[in-house]
Design an enzyme around this catalytic site. Structure first.
Site, mmCIF file in Angstrom:
data_model
loop_
_atom_site.group_PDB
_atom_site.id
_atom_site.type_symbol
_atom_site.label_atom_id
_atom_site.label_comp_id
_atom_site.label_asym_id
_atom_site.label_seq_id
_atom_site.Cartn_x
_atom_site.Cartn_y
_atom_site.Cartn_z
ATOM 1 N N TYR A 68 8.035 50.062 -6.661
ATOM 2 C CA TYR A 68 8.106 48.815 -5.898
ATOM 3 C C TYR A 68 8.317 49.069 -4.405
ATOM 4 C CZ TYR A 68 8.375 46.684 -10.484
ATOM 5 O OH TYR A 68 8.096 46.298 -11.774
ATOM 6 N N GLN A 108 16.450 40.532 -18.742
ATOM 7 C CA GLN A 108 15.304 40.387 -19.635
ATOM 8 C C GLN A 108 15.704 40.374 -21.106
ATOM 9 O OE1 GLN A 108 12.678 43.572 -18.457
ATOM 10 N NE2 GLN A 108 12.393 42.750 -16.394
ATOM 11 N N TYR A 114 1.379 58.334 -23.891
ATOM 12 C CA TYR A 114 0.631 57.509 -22.954
ATOM 13 C C TYR A 114 1.076 57.651 -21.501
ATOM 14 C CZ TYR A 114 -2.027 56.073 -26.823
ATOM 15 O OH TYR A 114 -2.894 56.130 -27.888
ATOM 16 N N GLU A 146 -1.024 48.050 -18.342
ATOM 17 C CA GLU A 146 -1.979 48.746 -19.195
ATOM 18 C C GLU A 146 -2.271 47.997 -20.487
ATOM 19 O OE1 GLU A 146 -0.752 53.347 -17.939
ATOM 20 O OE2 GLU A 146 -0.597 52.686 -20.028
ATOM 21 N N HIS A 188 13.751 45.853 -19.466
ATOM 22 C CA HIS A 188 12.816 46.684 -20.230
ATOM 23 C C HIS A 188 13.265 46.900 -21.678
ATOM 24 C CE1 HIS A 188 11.015 48.607 -16.307
ATOM 25 N NE2 HIS A 188 11.135 47.290 -16.252
#
Length: 377
Positions: free
Chosen positions: A268, A86, A257, A247, A157
């Site tokens: 998963y 990513q 949060y 979210e 991430h």
């Protein structure tokens, strides 16, 4: 929006002859999605220049100008990126005085060697001056003004969006790098929103909960890939959950949060994560998705072409292959509309243009820049 609503005529002039158009019925009437450029290598972020041209990042490390439906040569001087998983060249934002300064901000996954470290990679922010020449150009006076304080070898991430607040300070979203416990470590900048000044220093009015790193604005985030600032200066974000639990948040200074202590998703593998969906001292999302859509890109609609959607949030969906409109009443999400589901591909970024149209980037080897607007506009 990145810059004020200027040069609408110039923007319309650089839109190519449609190579593909799809029309759907929506709550605001029929809208047409038209491909105005393609051939982009996993495009990640879009910005609008004062002369109507568009600026696009490609995850593999290129920054390009798009004009007249043509993707320009790579702009020289972009940072070396960790282009795996990513990682890569990610978000972009234009300084509020861009029309005079030509200052831009880029987020990217920085390899350890570039940061003077021994191993790993992490999210960083580059400040630079954009100099345009023909259909390309270069970056000058480049400086890495921020990097996360702990690099690791995972390839996922990274986050990462950068948006300019109404006071000129920068909000930067950072994923927890695939190590969920980092999101609750208040000395770690992973799994967080950070707030920095344009030169990378720490604003004096940042929140200062006990033990928190000074750059932190909020903690307990998993992988936020969308961020935008409302007209009143309030920050909104979207982030990926695991299996479910994506979210929408309105991150408040000094707030937590919850990830991975509370979540509306599961692992998963199907195994439960954390302690449930709520816990004292941890914030609830404004809205969540289960199953996941993998939200990416976020903007408020403030144009004139689709007046029925004024003040609503627009988010892309990667795994959901969808454009989502969230009906907003004040700070509350009161409804959701899914648009072009399964028709356009993985939507990576969403920006409302100076002309009031909605612009999308699709995440693919042959990524596309798409304009969504009422037919004929």
């Amino acid at each position: 929006m990145i810059i004020s609503r200027i040069s609408v005529t110039a923007l319309l002039a650089v839109i190519a002859t449609p190579t593909m158009a799809q029309t759907i019925e929506t709550s605001a009437g029929p809208l047409t999605a038209t491909v105005i450029a393609d051939g982009l290598d996993h495009p990640w972020a879009l910005g609008f220049l004062p002369d109507g041209r568009m600026l696009v990042t490609e995850r593999s490390g290129q920054l390009r100008i798009v004009a007249d439906g043509v993707v320009g040569e790579a702009i020289a001087g972009t940072p070396e990126v960790y282009n795996q998983g990513q990682g890569g060249l990610l978000d972009l934002a234009l300084a509020p005085d861009f029309a005079e300064s030509w200052q831009i901000y880029l987020t990217f996954s920085e390899p350890a060697a570039s940061a003077g470290l021994q191993r790993g990679q992490g999210t960083a922010v580059l400040s630079a001056k954009l100099v345009l020449e023909g259909d390309g150009g270069r970056l000058e006076d480049s400086e890495v003004i921020f990097r996360m304080n702990k690099f690791t070898t995972t390839n996922r991430h990274f986050g990462s969006r950068v948006v300019v607040g109404n006071d000129g300070n920068l909000f930067v979203t950072l994923g927890e790098r695939g190590d969920q416990d980092r999101a609750q470590d208040v000395s770690d900048l992973a799994g967080a929103i950070v707030r920095i000044a344009p030169d990378g220093s720490v604003p004096e009015d940042n929140p200062k909960p006990h033990g928190w790193a000074p750059e932190l604005w909020s903690k307990g985030h998993r992988n936020p890939q969308g961020a935008t600032v409302r007209d009143d200066g309030v920050l909104f974000t979207v982030e990926h959950g695991a299996r479910g639990g994506d979210e929408v948040n309105m991150p408040q200074p000094g707030a937590n949060y919850g990830w991975p202590v509370i979540t509306y998703g599961v692992d998963y593998s199907g195994i439960a994560i954390g302690e449930g969906t709520e816990k004292a001292g941890l914030e609830q999302p404004l809205h969540y998705w289960d199953p996941s859509i993998s939200p990416s890109g976020l903007d408020f609609y403030d144009g004139e072409l689709v007046p029925a959607w004024q003040g609503d949030l627009l988010s892309g969906g990667l795994s959901g292959q969808v454009l989502v409109r969230l009906d907003m009443e004040g700070d509350a999400v009161v409804g959701e509309e899914r648009l072009f589901e399964g028709q356009l591909g993985r939507i990576r970024d969403v920006r409302v243009g100076p002309d009031g149209a909605i612009y999308l980037l699709t995440d693919a080897d042959n990524g596309q820049l798409i304009r969504v607007a009422p037919a004929g506009s």
